[in-house]
Design an enzyme around this catalytic site. Sequence first.
Site, PDB file in Angstrom:
ATOM      1  N   TYR A   1       0.888  -1.080  -0.023  1.00 54.76           N
ATOM      2  CA  TYR A   1      -0.126   0.027   0.023  1.00 54.76           C
ATOM      3  C   TYR A   1       1.009   1.359  -0.079  1.00 54.76           C
ATOM      4  CZ  TYR A   1      -4.079  -2.854   0.486  1.00 54.76           C
ATOM      5  OH  TYR A   1      -4.759  -3.938   0.183  1.00 54.76           O
TER       6      TYR A   1
ATOM      7  N   ARG B   1       1.380   1.880  -3.814  1.00 54.08           N
ATOM      8  CA  ARG B   1       0.380   2.547  -4.192  1.00 54.08           C
ATOM      9  C   ARG B   1       0.026   3.973  -3.783  1.00 54.08           C
ATOM     10  NH1 ARG B   1      -4.186  -1.778  -3.826  1.00 54.08           N
ATOM     11  NH2 ARG B   1      -5.145  -0.295  -5.283  1.00 54.08           N
TER      12      ARG B   1
ATOM     13  N   GLN C   1     -15.655   1.780  -5.528  1.00 51.57           N
ATOM     14  CA  GLN C   1     -14.496   0.721  -4.905  1.00 51.57           C
ATOM     15  C   GLN C   1     -13.151   1.346  -4.945  1.00 51.57           C
ATOM     16  OE1 GLN C   1     -16.294  -3.351  -6.674  1.00 51.57           O
ATOM     17  NE2 GLN C   1     -16.607  -1.647  -8.175  1.00 51.57           N
TER      18      GLN C   1
ATOM     19  N   HIS D   1     -14.777   0.742  -0.120  1.00 51.82           N
ATOM     20  CA  HIS D   1     -13.409  -0.339   0.392  1.00 51.82           C
ATOM     21  C   HIS D   1     -12.262   0.729   0.804  1.00 51.82           C
ATOM     22  CE1 HIS D   1     -14.540  -3.255  -3.343  1.00 51.82           C
ATOM     23  NE2 HIS D   1     -15.713  -3.283  -2.181  1.00 51.82           N
TER      24      HIS D   1
ATOM     25  N   CYS E   1      -6.279   2.664  13.102  1.00 51.63           N
ATOM     26  CA  CYS E   1      -5.622   1.915  14.349  1.00 51.63           C
ATOM     27  C   CYS E   1      -6.376   0.957  14.572  1.00 51.63           C
ATOM     28  CB  CYS E   1      -5.375   3.123  15.462  1.00 51.63           C
ATOM     29  SG  CYS E   1      -4.608   2.427  16.951  1.00 51.63           S
TER      30      CYS E   1
ATOM     31  N   THR F   1     -15.848  -1.247 -13.811  1.00 56.74           N
ATOM     32  CA  THR F   1     -15.925  -2.481 -12.844  1.00 56.74           C
ATOM     33  C   THR F   1     -16.288  -3.621 -13.431  1.00 56.74           C
ATOM     34  OG1 THR F   1     -16.588  -3.102 -10.765  1.00 56.74           O
ATOM     35  CG2 THR F   1     -18.046  -1.830 -11.851  1.00 56.74           C
ATOM     36  N   SER F   2     -15.229  -4.684 -13.137  1.00 58.72           N
ATOM     37  CA  SER F   2     -15.597  -5.850 -13.929  1.00 58.72           C
ATOM     38  C   SER F   2     -16.915  -6.475 -13.188  1.00 58.72           C
ATOM     39  CB  SER F   2     -14.497  -6.826 -13.875  1.00 58.72           C
ATOM     40  OG  SER F   2     -13.947  -7.151 -12.159  1.00 58.72           O
TER      41      SER F   2
ATOM     42  N   ALA G   1     -13.650   5.068 -20.533  1.00 59.52           N
ATOM     43  CA  ALA G   1     -14.281   5.943 -19.690  1.00 59.52           C
ATOM     44  C   ALA G   1     -14.074   7.571 -20.193  1.00 59.52           C
ATOM     45  CB  ALA G   1     -13.753   5.564 -18.333  1.00 59.52           C
TER      46      ALA G   1
HETATM   47  N1  APR Z   1     -12.476   2.716 -19.448  1.00 61.98           N
HETATM   48  C1  APR Z   1     -13.455   1.946 -18.880  1.00 61.98           C
HETATM   49  N2  APR Z   1     -13.263   0.757 -18.298  1.00 61.98           N
HETATM   50  C2  APR Z   1     -12.185   0.356 -18.440  1.00 61.98           C
HETATM   51  C3  APR Z   1     -10.802   0.802 -18.940  1.00 61.98           C
HETATM   52  C4  APR Z   1     -11.205   2.201 -19.382  1.00 61.98           C
HETATM   53  N3  APR Z   1     -10.010   2.808 -19.995  1.00 61.98           N
HETATM   54  N4  APR Z   1      -9.726   0.014 -18.598  1.00 61.98           N
HETATM   55  C5  APR Z   1     -10.243  -1.248 -18.058  1.00 61.98           C
HETATM   56  N5  APR Z   1     -11.581  -1.057 -17.742  1.00 61.98           N
HETATM   57  C6  APR Z   1     -12.564  -2.054 -17.186  1.00 61.98           C
HETATM   58  C7  APR Z   1     -11.982  -3.435 -17.409  1.00 61.98           C
HETATM   59  O1  APR Z   1     -12.780  -3.828 -18.636  1.00 61.98           O
HETATM   60  C8  APR Z   1     -12.787  -4.038 -16.236  1.00 61.98           C
HETATM   61  O2  APR Z   1     -14.009  -4.482 -16.455  1.00 61.98           O
HETATM   62  O3  APR Z   1     -12.498  -1.661 -15.862  1.00 61.98           O
HETATM   63  C9  APR Z   1     -12.899  -2.890 -15.001  1.00 61.98           C
HETATM   64  C10 APR Z   1     -11.794  -3.153 -14.047  1.00 61.98           C
HETATM   65  O4  APR Z   1     -12.077  -4.472 -13.235  1.00 61.98           O
HETATM   66  P1  APR Z   1     -11.118  -4.648 -12.187  1.00 61.98           P
HETATM   67  O5  APR Z   1      -9.632  -4.858 -12.534  1.00 61.98           O
HETATM   68  O6  APR Z   1     -11.721  -6.285 -11.676  1.00 61.98           O
HETATM   69  O7  APR Z   1     -11.533  -3.745 -10.945  1.00 61.98           O
HETATM   70  P2  APR Z   1     -12.749  -3.454  -9.986  1.00 61.98           P
HETATM   71  O8  APR Z   1     -13.987  -4.035 -10.631  1.00 61.98           O
HETATM   72  O9  APR Z   1     -12.886  -2.276  -9.881  1.00 61.98           O
HETATM   73  O10 APR Z   1     -12.382  -4.554  -8.771  1.00 61.98           O
HETATM   74  C11 APR Z   1     -13.127  -4.512  -7.807  1.00 61.98           C
HETATM   75  O11 APR Z   1     -11.991  -5.914  -6.607  1.00 61.98           O
HETATM   76  O12 APR Z   1      -9.664  -6.517  -6.000  1.00 61.98           O
HETATM   77  C12 APR Z   1     -11.067  -5.871  -5.393  1.00 61.98           C
HETATM   78  O13 APR Z   1     -11.118  -4.182  -3.925  1.00 61.98           O
HETATM   79  C13 APR Z   1     -10.637  -4.451  -5.016  1.00 61.98           C
HETATM   80  O14 APR Z   1     -11.899  -2.402  -5.584  1.00 61.98           O
HETATM   81  C14 APR Z   1     -11.476  -3.721  -6.023  1.00 61.98           C
HETATM   82  C15 APR Z   1     -12.678  -4.627  -6.450  1.00 61.98           C
END
Ligand code: APR
Length: 235
Positions: free
Chosen positions: A56, A59, A91, A109, A117, A177-178, A220
């Site tokens: 962390y 990051r 998230q 998150h 703490c 988000t995926s 995005a």
């Molecule tokens: N524009 C739009 N979408 C995008 C772009 C972009 N430039 N680049 C990537 N993506 C999409 C990908 O296609 C994917 O579906 O963003 C999504 C990212 O997915 P993840 O990497 O799984 O991230 P997220 O969904 O935020 O993960 C949720 O998982 O690991 C935990 O706590 C962590 O908050 C995180 C949570």
Amino acid sequence: MHRPASIVLLTGAGISAESGVDTFRDKDGIWSKVDYRDVATPEGFARDPELVHDFYNQRRSGLAEVVPNAAHAALARLERSFRGRFLLVTQNIDDLHERAGSRRLIHMHGELTKALCAKCGARHEWHGATSGSSRCPSCQQVGHLRPDVVWFGEMPYRMDEIEGALWQCDLFVSIGTSGNVYPAAGFVEMARDAGARTVELNLEPSSGRGLFDQAIHGRASEIVPEFVEHLLAGG
Ligand code: APR
């Protein structure tokens, strides 16, 4: 489409990708380089706290290298211009939404720029590194400070507020988000059950694509400003 009276937005790592922040599950994503069980679980922290602090710390220091992109700016503009109820749930643990001007924002998150703490429960703004020798500014104890980030198996923050907003919204928009991680991945179903229109904005169809009324695929920084302008024009 009638003008919505109440909007809830959910963002994930994809909204910050074009700012240079790594996503998790894309090719070469964070979880392809480090095992989430080592750095994003309480068990991993108990096993090797310095490994987790370093993960962390890297990051957190990386935040100085990145800036909000047009998608973050568009959501801040929407919040300022929209006259109904508005909530942005992210998230993400980066601070790009705040730096773009978003205010009505929940980090479900947690946040890289906060430390928690585990001894006294106090939360503090934290921009430097954390380690096993960090001292809690409240209780002055050493060795109990952790990143204020919600790990797998822990309860996301402010879920009551989020669920209350989802039950009342008439437009739910998921961005970048995926759709793999709950409870966030289930928000679309709650919004649908509340009668909301649901839209997904993502680079590619997410795991939950079939649950949305509408999907707009693209980067995005392009599709989010377009969507916001369309919404504000009464579309
Ligand atoms: N524009 C739009 N979408 C995008 C772009 C972009 N430039 N680049 C990537 N993506 C999409 C990908 O296609 C994917 O579906 O963003 C999504 C990212 O997915 P993840 O990497 O799984 O991230 P997220 O969904 O935020 O993960 C949720 O998982 O690991 C935990 O706590 C962590 O908050 C995180 C949570």
